[in-house]
Design an enzyme around this catalytic site. Sequence first.
Site, short mmCIF file in Angstrom:
data_model
loop_
_atom_site.label_atom_id
_atom_site.label_comp_id
_atom_site.label_asym_id
_atom_site.label_seq_id
_atom_site.Cartn_x
_atom_site.Cartn_y
_atom_site.Cartn_z
N GLU A 134 0.83 -1.22 0.00
CA GLU A 134 0.00 0.00 0.00
C GLU A 134 0.86 1.26 0.00
O GLU A 134 0.48 2.29 0.57
CB GLU A 134 -0.97 0.02 1.19
CG GLU A 134 -1.80 -1.22 1.38
CD GLU A 134 -2.61 -1.63 0.15
OE1 GLU A 134 -2.73 -0.83 -0.77
OE2 GLU A 134 -3.06 -2.78 0.11
N GLY A 135 1.97 1.21 -0.69
CA GLY A 135 2.91 2.34 -0.70
C GLY A 135 3.93 2.13 0.40
O GLY A 135 3.58 2.14 1.58
#
Lengths: 614, 614
Positions: free
Chosen positions: B450-451
């Site tokens: 998610e980053g």
Amino acid sequence: MSAGINHYKTDLREIFFTLFEQFGVGQLLGQAPFEAWGPDEAKAVLEATYRFAKEVLGPLNASADREGCRVENGSVLTPKGFKEAWKQLYEQGFKTVGVSTDHGGQGGPMMLQMAVEEMLCGANTAFNMYPGLAYGAAEVLAECGTPEQKHQYVEKMQNGTWGGTMCLTEPQAGSDVGAAKSTARRNPDGTYNIRGTKIFISAGDHDLTENIIHLVLARVEGASVGTKGLSLFIVPKLRLNADGSPGQPNDVTLGSIEHKMGINGSATCVLNFGENDACVGELVGSVEHVGMSQMFKLMNGARIAVGTQGVALASAAYYNALDYAKERKQGGNFTKWKDPSSPRVPIIEHPDVRRMLLEMKSHVEGIRALIFKLAMHTDKARQLAGKDDDKAAYHRGQVEVLTPLVKAYGSDQAFRLCAQAIQIYGGAGFCKDYPVEQYCRDSKIFSIYEGTNHIQAMDLVGRKLGQAGGSYFQQFMEDVGGFIEANRDHKTFGTEVKALAAAQEGLMSSAMALLGWSQDPAKTQLIPLSANRFLQMMSEVAVGWLLLDAAVLAEKSMAGLSESNPDRAFYEGKKWSALWYARNVLPTVEQSARLMALEDASPMDIPDAAFSAV
Amino acid sequence: MSAGINHYKTDLREIFFTLFEQFGVGQLLGQAPFEAWGPDEAKAVLEATYRFAKEVLGPLNASADREGCRVENGSVLTPKGFKEAWKQLYEQGFKTVGVSTDHGGQGGPMMLQMAVEEMLCGANTAFNMYPGLAYGAAEVLAECGTPEQKHQYVEKMQNGTWGGTMCLTEPQAGSDVGAAKSTARRNPDGTYNIRGTKIFISAGDHDLTENIIHLVLARVEGASVGTKGLSLFIVPKLRLNADGSPGQPNDVTLGSIEHKMGINGSATCVLNFGENDACVGELVGSVEHVGMSQMFKLMNGARIAVGTQGVALASAAYYNALDYAKERKQGGNFTKWKDPSSPRVPIIEHPDVRRMLLEMKSHVEGIRALIFKLAMHTDKARQLAGKDDDKAAYHRGQVEVLTPLVKAYGSDQAFRLCAQAIQIYGGAGFCKDYPVEQYCRDSKIFSIYEGTNHIQAMDLVGRKLGQAGGSYFQQFMEDVGGFIEANRDHKTFGTEVKALAAAQEGLMSSAMALLGWSQDPAKTQLIPLSANRFLQMMSEVAVGWLLLDAAVLAEKSMAGLSESNPDRAFYEGKKWSALWYARNVLPTVEQSARLMALEDASPMDIPDAAFSAV
């Protein structure tokens, strides 16, 4: 599950620099007790070890992790390939580099042996547990055994014929070794009848050797409680025949093996001694109740070896992450991040990846230097014994004071840096296609076994700081101080040397705080609460010092080199390792000193019931 | 490999405190849009969730880790028990607490949903990936879909009939999403022909639902390079029949699944779209080239969810380690360490164990508070929208600025604290008999997906700090400042509130440094080099603030209680969480500010060739 590709890599140039240029192993060679060794022999052994690590051990690392050990018919079967690797390891002599020639070894310096060990561990930590334990146990017998015991056991344990273990831990006696309940009853023939259960026994059983020599801590009936009542016994898996060959089984049974987070190729065993009241042990040496100090011969070496395991995996993680960062393309250069059509670049161009890589490089090189420095003290102590006993005592003192640093800082940082390597890989690092997630799992045990890192910290603040009237610590501080004095106004590194000086002052003020607390019963609780922090501070001072020492040296060596000489880049790298550490880590030592000065005792002040409402 | 015993545990009293006493969820309930909810309903849901977590999900956690997922006939088979758990999860409604009543949900506040999620994740992180992705994908469609799409997909994805995924990553496009090569070709009927390979797709295939709705980022032919050329498509695993029921397969094939360090029960898939040129996709909404901003609806929620995963595992690790420390006896009390006959004590009596436990407690409670605070801002923004738009905007701004903190600090600390839990257990913690080694392995991915946490840090310093003219950050600082002003001379916590003030000053000076660097081309490189450090500093200020806020509150609540009231010990615990953090973490913020002020650019200055001689 067959052997896979090798992932192990290191930089021999860096190892040679630290051994030869920084710590002058060359000057030790050629002189007693290392008269058989010259620089060429030493380098050849290191090159051969690296080949062996890459060709034999490395390819077995992942496969052994996936396969693990198995128990069949009450015996441990090691992963595929371990038997053949064991054979080659001993045929090629990598485990006997530092073993005394009296016991069939090659009589090399510990510095060299440590460098060899780093590569063996880095290529396959789990495999190297088996020969590591055999070596450790053999060294105890070489030092503490009777002449007969030395003759009977040591050479066979050092040449790979027999394995060895150290059996301390019991279900109720882990960190608290003195709580051991295993017993030894004197037999009429001078042997002892051993009974008890030992757990977490690395290499406790395996199929690599024809026999395994267990060293077992047990209490002779009537001995006092605590560690002072423990004696050490030789308990062979197979009893020895009159001619010294292995004979009948000795009532040592395998209870089970552990299923673990890592080092899955290493069998961690529950061993039951004397379930049928027929386990025969032999006292190590000729005196009872000195088992703990005998075992400590092994423990000290084992603690240093754990630091080596740490730097080995952190280093392997670093060189793998570095290569990945050079190959893996992702995103544009950060100066052009708004332009999606800019060329995609290797991730080593990204600032945060470079930051992680340099952080790894600098820690790995600094911790390696700390370990080799400790080994140098050992070697010099041996070389000077009987010639200059004061100097020899100084070197032995430094070994004492550096051992907990090597073990605890080396292992804590190893786990952190291996996790950082995963971060450099991104999602790929979390997958088993790459080696770094295994390095991370394998390295977690280093902060626990051979005395938890808090035990190391308590050894440092409770014992080593005050040892020999505080002179070991004082001499360490003088060594650091001498470097600072000589380089305070260094043209390139002056600012960073001053940062080292500030860190050293912080360390000294915290040492004084510890001394003060030890004399005030209301504050003694602050000692264990701060011990880990103090160990880290002292490690950081030591590592910062050795990195700057290397950088000063590298700058000198670089001066004479032509522009095209590839060593220029290498020496340049030593400079940045030191600068990064001095700017990013050394200042935190003063901060830690300020935290210690707050004398926070909140962990003792909180009532047990307040930890949770359930 | 059958279900085992449950290891999950939490402290509902602590969750209730944070939700109701600290952040006043009770005041939000009963009013639009949460008019269907009262405090009793909320508490009942949390109690039911905890029961479900302990009775259904917890017992499947270790077994799913050992078993993993399998591929058979091109489909993923999830671990034993997941199907039944999925069924019960949706029957009991735990995934729809926060889902809008428009889509069959219960319309509860996000604060409540986050608390529910924490327990689901903590009991079985891998399992909860599947419903988590379905929820996230459904929320995107609920917000960005056409009315037909909302009708066709959302409710079925929210009630457990269908699964969902987010398909961003490709082999060459991980952190660099804009490098995606997947293509979409317009079909005459308005649909799109999708082609491409997506990797690391969590819940990409499984046997839990009759259909899986993939949300796929792809580039319509002719669209621009980078993220601005990406559109988002609905690609069902099985195409829908005219009546909306699942029909023929849609040319989405499973390439393989990853073998990972952790979350082994979660299938991480390679998915091939359009291998036979027959993959039909439907544009989300009615506009092309806005896929990235649509996907970000999901990403923002997913980032907060990752922070929740972090606190969930750190909390589970804490309560497990706490119970172990109360039960496990080892060694004597440290005040009697020289007496081996002193009684053996539970290890919670040992100072370093207490230090580790309090460090865990304080971080877990502080990060939980940060997450619930963010959720409170979301809920208030919804409640105030249209009534007080200024206030609503303020709350939305705080969600923006806190999201990267929750994701990155929550995940970094989770891994560190789970490793610390292993240390509390000692050797036992390294073994699979106890849950903490799995928590540690599972939690390592949180800092990556998610980053990555560096992407979070760049989002903070490169975007959120300057957002709305810097007002979001400024309002955060004012909120902290308001607390400081009100409590600077607090009788119990005054010293620690002043430490918070000093930390806040450090944070402000570093924010100013970042601003300065952004205006000096020679120094912009310092921004990515310092971003992670700045994110950590801001997180520490936020967590320190919320812990002290809780402590001030707890002290007031405690005042009126009788000595025998069990809540006294609970409130006392809140005090020590705050004191420990304020004394041991907050001072490091100033130190970090000093490090940032050094403007060290060594990672950029070191030449590539100097990283290694090989």
